[in-house]
Design an enzyme around this catalytic site. Structure first.
Site, PDB file in Angstrom:
ATOM      1  N   CYS A 103       0.849  -1.186   0.000  1.00 14.85           N
ATOM      2  CA  CYS A 103       0.000   0.000   0.000  1.00 14.85           C
ATOM      3  C   CYS A 103       0.885   1.236   0.000  1.00 14.85           C
ATOM      4  O   CYS A 103       1.893   1.281   0.716  1.00 14.85           O
ATOM      5  CB  CYS A 103      -0.888  -0.019   1.242  1.00 14.85           C
ATOM      6  SG  CYS A 103      -2.007   1.384   1.355  1.00 14.85           S
ATOM      7  N   HIS A 145      -9.221  -3.767  -2.005  1.00 17.48           N
ATOM      8  CA  HIS A 145      -8.243  -3.011  -1.208  1.00 17.48           C
ATOM      9  C   HIS A 145      -8.599  -1.513  -1.196  1.00 17.48           C
ATOM     10  O   HIS A 145      -8.590  -0.870  -0.138  1.00 17.48           O
ATOM     11  CB  HIS A 145      -6.841  -3.241  -1.807  1.00 17.48           C
ATOM     12  CG  HIS A 145      -5.735  -2.464  -1.162  1.00 17.48           C
ATOM     13  ND1 HIS A 145      -4.694  -3.065  -0.493  1.00 17.48           N
ATOM     14  CD2 HIS A 145      -5.493  -1.121  -1.099  1.00 17.48           C
ATOM     15  CE1 HIS A 145      -3.874  -2.120  -0.031  1.00 17.48           C
ATOM     16  NE2 HIS A 145      -4.327  -0.945  -0.397  1.00 17.48           N
ATOM     17  N   GLU A 146      -8.942  -0.983  -2.384  1.00 21.62           N
ATOM     18  CA  GLU A 146      -9.224   0.462  -2.475  1.00 21.62           C
ATOM     19  C   GLU A 146     -10.550   0.818  -1.808  1.00 21.62           C
ATOM     20  O   GLU A 146     -10.658   1.870  -1.162  1.00 21.62           O
ATOM     21  CB  GLU A 146      -9.208   0.936  -3.936  1.00 21.62           C
ATOM     22  CG  GLU A 146      -7.903   0.691  -4.700  1.00 21.62           C
ATOM     23  CD  GLU A 146      -6.650   1.188  -4.000  1.00 21.62           C
ATOM     24  OE1 GLU A 146      -6.747   2.111  -3.167  1.00 21.62           O
ATOM     25  OE2 GLU A 146      -5.564   0.637  -4.271  1.00 21.62           O
ATOM     26  N   HIS A 149     -10.143   1.323   1.768  1.00 20.76           N
ATOM     27  CA  HIS A 149      -9.652   2.662   2.141  1.00 20.76           C
ATOM     28  C   HIS A 149     -10.817   3.627   2.382  1.00 20.76           C
ATOM     29  O   HIS A 149     -10.743   4.495   3.250  1.00 20.76           O
ATOM     30  CB  HIS A 149      -8.765   3.244   1.032  1.00 20.76           C
ATOM     31  CG  HIS A 149      -7.334   2.802   1.087  1.00 20.76           C
ATOM     32  ND1 HIS A 149      -6.524   3.028   2.165  1.00 20.76           N
ATOM     33  CD2 HIS A 149      -6.563   2.138   0.180  1.00 20.76           C
ATOM     34  CE1 HIS A 149      -5.306   2.534   1.928  1.00 20.76           C
ATOM     35  NE2 HIS A 149      -5.312   1.980   0.728  1.00 20.76           N
TER      36      HIS A 149
HETATM   37 ZN    ZN Z   1      -3.700   1.020  -0.089  1.00 20.77          ZN
END
Ligand code: ZN
Length: 159
Positions: A103, A145-146, A149
């Site tokens: 990341c 993953h995004e 966030h």
């Molecule tokens: Zn990330």
């Protein structure tokens, strides 16, 4: 004009917040266009394969997914970059797969994370068009993953 932006790092509060949806009046706006261009330029400079707006200190539900081979991910498949606004995973496979993640906000750390192998995603384009799209493998991993966030979750919390 795209600008290279500083990237928030592990421990900064913005990364733990739940980001706000992009509102109707922001679609097709110049600021949203410039924001996405700057996110993309920042991601490319740092050899990322994805980036989320909170990582550049904007707590809004906007991500870019852009798998391609680079120094950090030499085996990544090639795809055109996709800007996703207000993305939602509407379906995920029961099948989970382990894969290595890093990341831009967590320097020098990699880890094996279990993610759904296949997902269906609903999102809006910069112009406000609604899109339904399926992803599998590495791109599906990036999307998950995004979107994490946007919900204030870092991959290190999933190891
Ligand atoms: Zn990330």
């Amino acid at each position: 004009m795209a600008t290279i932006l500083p990237v928030a790092q592990l421990g900064e509060e913005i990364l733990a917040l739940v980001a706000a949806p992009v509102t109707e009046s922001e679609f097709a706006s110049e600021w949203l266009e410039i924001l996405s261009q700057s996110m993309q330029a920042t991601m490319l400079l740092r050899n990322g394969v994805g980036i989320a707006a909170p990582q550049i200190y904007v707590s809004k539900r906007l991500i870019i997914v852009a798998s391609r081979p680079n120094l950090r991910y030499p085996d990544a498949p090639n795809m055109d970059a996709i800007v996703m606004i207000n993305p939602e995973i509407t379906k995920r496979s029961i099948q989970m797969v382990l894969g290595e993640e890093g990341c831009l906000s967590v320097p020098d750390e990699r880890g094996q994370v279990a993610r759904a192998d296949q997902i269906s995603v609903q999102y809006f384009t910069l112009a406000g068009e609604k899109i339904y799209q399926d992803f599998s493998g590495f791109p599906a991993r990036i999307v998950q993953h995004e979107i994490d966030h946007l919900d204030g979750i870092l991959f290190v919390e999933r190891i």
